[in-house]
Design a protein around this motif. Structure first.
Motif, PDB file in Angstrom:
ATOM      1  N   VAL A 203      43.161  -6.346 -19.529  1.00 36.74           N
ATOM      2  CA  VAL A 203      42.543  -7.588 -20.116  1.00 36.74           C
ATOM      3  C   VAL A 203      41.821  -7.755 -21.562  1.00 36.74           C
ATOM      4  CG1 VAL A 203      39.823  -6.687 -20.038  1.00 36.74           C
ATOM      5  CG2 VAL A 203      41.687  -5.057 -18.393  1.00 36.74           C
ATOM      6  N   SER A 204      41.391  -8.946 -21.210  1.00 39.19           N
ATOM      7  CA  SER A 204      41.377 -10.170 -22.438  1.00 39.19           C
ATOM      8  C   SER A 204      39.869 -10.586 -22.468  1.00 39.19           C
ATOM      9  CB  SER A 204      42.435 -10.701 -22.492  1.00 39.19           C
ATOM     10  OG  SER A 204      43.984 -10.158 -21.994  1.00 39.19           O
ATOM     11  N   GLN A 242      44.783   0.909 -24.760  1.00 39.26           N
ATOM     12  CA  GLN A 242      45.033   1.907 -23.798  1.00 39.26           C
ATOM     13  C   GLN A 242      44.411   2.379 -22.392  1.00 39.26           C
ATOM     14  OE1 GLN A 242      49.104   3.492 -24.022  1.00 39.26           O
ATOM     15  NE2 GLN A 242      49.972   2.770 -21.540  1.00 39.26           N
ATOM     16  N   ILE A 243      44.105   2.475 -21.867  1.00 38.03           N
ATOM     17  CA  ILE A 243      43.036   2.881 -21.037  1.00 38.03           C
ATOM     18  C   ILE A 243      43.820   3.531 -19.778  1.00 38.03           C
ATOM     19  CG2 ILE A 243      41.126   3.341 -19.030  1.00 38.03           C
ATOM     20  CD1 ILE A 243      40.054   1.190 -20.934  1.00 38.03           C
ATOM     21  N   ILE A 244      44.208   4.930 -19.571  1.00 33.20           N
ATOM     22  CA  ILE A 244      45.036   5.504 -18.748  1.00 33.20           C
ATOM     23  C   ILE A 244      44.486   6.599 -17.648  1.00 33.20           C
ATOM     24  CG2 ILE A 244      46.980   5.029 -19.988  1.00 33.20           C
ATOM     25  CD1 ILE A 244      46.189   8.733 -20.335  1.00 33.20           C
ATOM     26  N   ASN A 245      45.058   6.986 -17.674  1.00 31.01           N
ATOM     27  CA  ASN A 245      43.759   8.320 -16.080  1.00 31.01           C
ATOM     28  C   ASN A 245      44.593   9.848 -16.477  1.00 31.01           C
ATOM     29  OD1 ASN A 245      43.102   9.767 -13.887  1.00 31.01           O
ATOM     30  ND2 ASN A 245      43.681   8.303 -12.006  1.00 31.01           N
ATOM     31  N   ALA A 246      43.957  10.181 -17.610  1.00 28.63           N
ATOM     32  CA  ALA A 246      44.241  11.421 -18.113  1.00 28.63           C
ATOM     33  C   ALA A 246      44.283  12.823 -16.908  1.00 28.63           C
ATOM     34  CB  ALA A 246      43.152  11.496 -18.935  1.00 28.63           C
ATOM     35  N   ASP A 259      54.767   4.476 -24.021  1.00 28.26           N
ATOM     36  CA  ASP A 259      54.774   3.861 -22.894  1.00 28.26           C
ATOM     37  C   ASP A 259      53.521   3.306 -22.370  1.00 28.26           C
ATOM     38  OD1 ASP A 259      55.182   2.965 -20.178  1.00 28.26           O
ATOM     39  OD2 ASP A 259      55.662   5.053 -19.043  1.00 28.26           O
ATOM     40  N   GLU A 260      53.637   1.621 -22.620  1.00 27.18           N
ATOM     41  CA  GLU A 260      52.554   0.888 -21.957  1.00 27.18           C
ATOM     42  C   GLU A 260      52.672   0.296 -21.434  1.00 27.18           C
ATOM     43  OE1 GLU A 260      52.170  -2.112 -24.902  1.00 27.18           O
ATOM     44  OE2 GLU A 260      51.654  -0.885 -26.729  1.00 27.18           O
ATOM     45  N   THR A 261      53.196   1.277 -20.022  1.00 28.27           N
ATOM     46  CA  THR A 261      53.124   0.569 -18.761  1.00 28.27           C
ATOM     47  C   THR A 261      52.327   1.272 -18.220  1.00 28.27           C
ATOM     48  OG1 THR A 261      55.098   1.641 -17.499  1.00 28.27           O
ATOM     49  CG2 THR A 261      55.953   0.013 -18.727  1.00 28.27           C
ATOM     50  N   ILE A 262      51.709   1.906 -18.301  1.00 29.36           N
ATOM     51  CA  ILE A 262      50.378   2.735 -17.843  1.00 29.36           C
ATOM     52  C   ILE A 262      49.454   2.294 -17.917  1.00 29.36           C
ATOM     53  CG2 ILE A 262      49.684   5.378 -17.367  1.00 29.36           C
ATOM     54  CD1 ILE A 262      52.089   6.185 -19.193  1.00 29.36           C
ATOM     55  N   GLY A 263      48.673   2.045 -17.147  1.00 29.61           N
ATOM     56  CA  GLY A 263      46.752   1.915 -17.213  1.00 29.61           C
ATOM     57  C   GLY A 263      46.507   0.516 -17.213  1.00 29.61           C
ATOM     58  N   THR A 264      46.333   0.724 -18.748  1.00 28.81           N
ATOM     59  CA  THR A 264      45.576  -0.750 -18.496  1.00 28.81           C
ATOM     60  C   THR A 264      45.531  -1.018 -20.123  1.00 28.81           C
ATOM     61  OG1 THR A 264      44.324  -1.349 -16.631  1.00 28.81           O
ATOM     62  CG2 THR A 264      43.849  -2.731 -18.444  1.00 28.81           C
ATOM     63  N   ILE A 265      45.736  -2.251 -20.807  1.00 23.66           N
ATOM     64  CA  ILE A 265      45.880  -2.330 -21.856  1.00 23.66           C
ATOM     65  C   ILE A 265      44.594  -3.102 -21.905  1.00 23.66           C
ATOM     66  CG2 ILE A 265      47.588  -3.414 -24.413  1.00 23.66           C
ATOM     67  CD1 ILE A 265      48.790  -1.081 -22.754  1.00 23.66           C
ATOM     68  N   VAL A 266      43.790  -3.316 -23.309  1.00 24.44           N
ATOM     69  CA  VAL A 266      42.954  -4.808 -23.850  1.00 24.44           C
ATOM     70  C   VAL A 266      43.549  -4.692 -25.030  1.00 24.44           C
ATOM     71  CG1 VAL A 266      40.445  -4.334 -24.351  1.00 24.44           C
ATOM     72  CG2 VAL A 266      41.302  -2.516 -22.829  1.00 24.44           C
ATOM     73  N   LYS A 267      43.526  -6.211 -25.420  1.00 20.82           N
ATOM     74  CA  LYS A 267      44.606  -6.867 -26.277  1.00 20.82           C
ATOM     75  C   LYS A 267      44.046  -8.475 -25.545  1.00 20.82           C
ATOM     76  CE  LYS A 267      49.331  -7.743 -26.483  1.00 20.82           C
ATOM     77  NZ  LYS A 267      51.310  -7.117 -26.246  1.00 20.82           N
ATOM     78  N   ILE A 268      43.929  -9.205 -27.069  1.00 23.53           N
ATOM     79  CA  ILE A 268      44.081 -10.676 -26.770  1.00 23.53           C
ATOM     80  C   ILE A 268      45.349 -10.596 -27.836  1.00 23.53           C
ATOM     81  CG2 ILE A 268      42.520 -12.472 -27.819  1.00 23.53           C
ATOM     82  CD1 ILE A 268      40.452 -10.042 -27.885  1.00 23.53           C
ATOM     83  N   ASP A 269      46.120 -11.718 -26.190  1.00 22.27           N
ATOM     84  CA  ASP A 269      47.146 -12.844 -26.714  1.00 22.27           C
ATOM     85  C   ASP A 269      46.674 -14.036 -27.881  1.00 22.27           C
ATOM     86  OD1 ASP A 269      48.458 -11.071 -25.243  1.00 22.27           O
ATOM     87  OD2 ASP A 269      48.117 -12.409 -23.129  1.00 22.27           O
TER      88      ASP A 269
END
Ligand code: ATP
Ligand code: IPE
Length: 269
Positions: A203-204, A242-246, A259-269
């Motif tokens: 999400v950006s 990073q938002i993940i399902n805990a 591990d950055e493949t989990i859930g959603t990363i909030v990042k602006i490229d």
């Protein structure tokens, strides 16, 4: 440094009218956190947790954060402020109990005692205290709470754990911000009410979401939409989160391990 959020939807039964702690999830997460810290004892960690059913019901009932209508209303809100503060503090004790049980040196930091707000945003804090705890290897544990506001028309306000994360991350520049919640990440719309929602890996901007649904009716701090707003402020400064399902065992552990493949990363490229 890592800032970790344990969402109110994970550690409490957020939909309950009464404060109910989810001890099982709490202990499992404390164990996952410990298993990562064991291999990296130098890592500085701050835990922030939501209030869930220990906060939202009272904050809602007493309408904390709205302008005082008259003296009676002020008396009513003052009572609600005190009750909410006392109840979130109880949840904080349970969180610290679980962390300490797994040998994590938790130190409770009551937000109402270290933060002041102006128009519902934190403007002042005792950040040196938190820095000192971190330097000594302690793990400060903060939470969504009620705090004082310098605006004399409101004076008593609610701050979310997410706002605290935003504030602390600006001041302390962690290399990781991880938020555990009860869904797999951010979707284009609320996955609990839309069967056709799709998970978004990055999400950006708020425009990545189709709708501004928050969470349940009792959430007074903006639900998922409020959370993303706070995290986008950080992303603008280059601090990604990073938002993940805990609720899924080991995801918190794996996210902590990088591990950055989990859930959603909030990042602006
Ligand atoms: P917080 O302390 O911010 O309240 P939390 O972990 O308790 O943290 P919620 O505020 O309850 O999290 O937000 C998670 C909830 O948001 C989910 O249970 C889901 O129903 C709701 N939600 C609404 N819109 C979305 C969306 N677009 N993507 C994911 N979840 C969403
Ligand atoms: C809410 O904090 C604080 C109060 C209602 C007093 P959060 O917004 O961080 O709590 P959760 O995670 O939604 O339960």
């Amino acid at each position: 440094m890592i800032i970790l959020k344990l969402g109110g939807s994970i550690i409490t039964n957020k939909d309950s009218k009464d404060p109910i702690c989810n001890y099982g999830a709490l202990k499992r997460l404390a164990n996952e956190i410990k298993s990562v810290l064991i291999n990296n004892s130098k890592e500085k960690l701050i835990v922030v947790h939501g209030a869930g059913s220990f906060g939202h019901n009272f904050a809602n009932k007493y309408d904390i954060g709205s302008i005082f209508k008259d003296e009676n209303d002020f008396n009513y809100k003052r009572k609600g402020f005190s009750i909410t503060n006392n109840c979130t503090k109880k949840l904080n004790t349970y969180v610290c109990d679980a962390l300490i049980e797994f040998d994590i040196p938790a130190i409770a930091v009551q937000p109402s005692s270290i933060f002041m707000a102006e128009n519902k945003r934190i403007i002042q804090s005792n950040i040196d205290l938190i820095k000192k705890y971190l330097d000594l290897g302690l793990v400060p544990v903060l939470y969504g709470d009620v705090i004082l506001d310098v605006n004399e028309h409101i004076n008593l306000v609610v701050i979310s754990g997410d706002q605290i994360i935003n504030y602390l991350a600006r001041e302390l520049r962690p290399n990781k911000v991880i938020l555990g919640t009860d869904v797999d990440g951010v979707y284009n719309k609320n996955p609990k009410t839309n069967v056709d929602s799709k998970l978004i890996h990055q999400v950006s901007s708020l425009n990545d979401l189709d709708s501004q649904d928050s969470t349940t009716n009792i959430d007074v701090t903006g639900g998922m939409f409020g959370k993303i707003k706070e995290l986008l402020c950080l992303a603008e400064l280059g601090i990604n989160s990073q938002i993940i399902n805990a609720n899924n065992p080991n995801l918190m552990k794996n996210a902590l391990l990088g591990d950055e493949t989990i859930g959603t990363i909030v990042k602006i490229d």
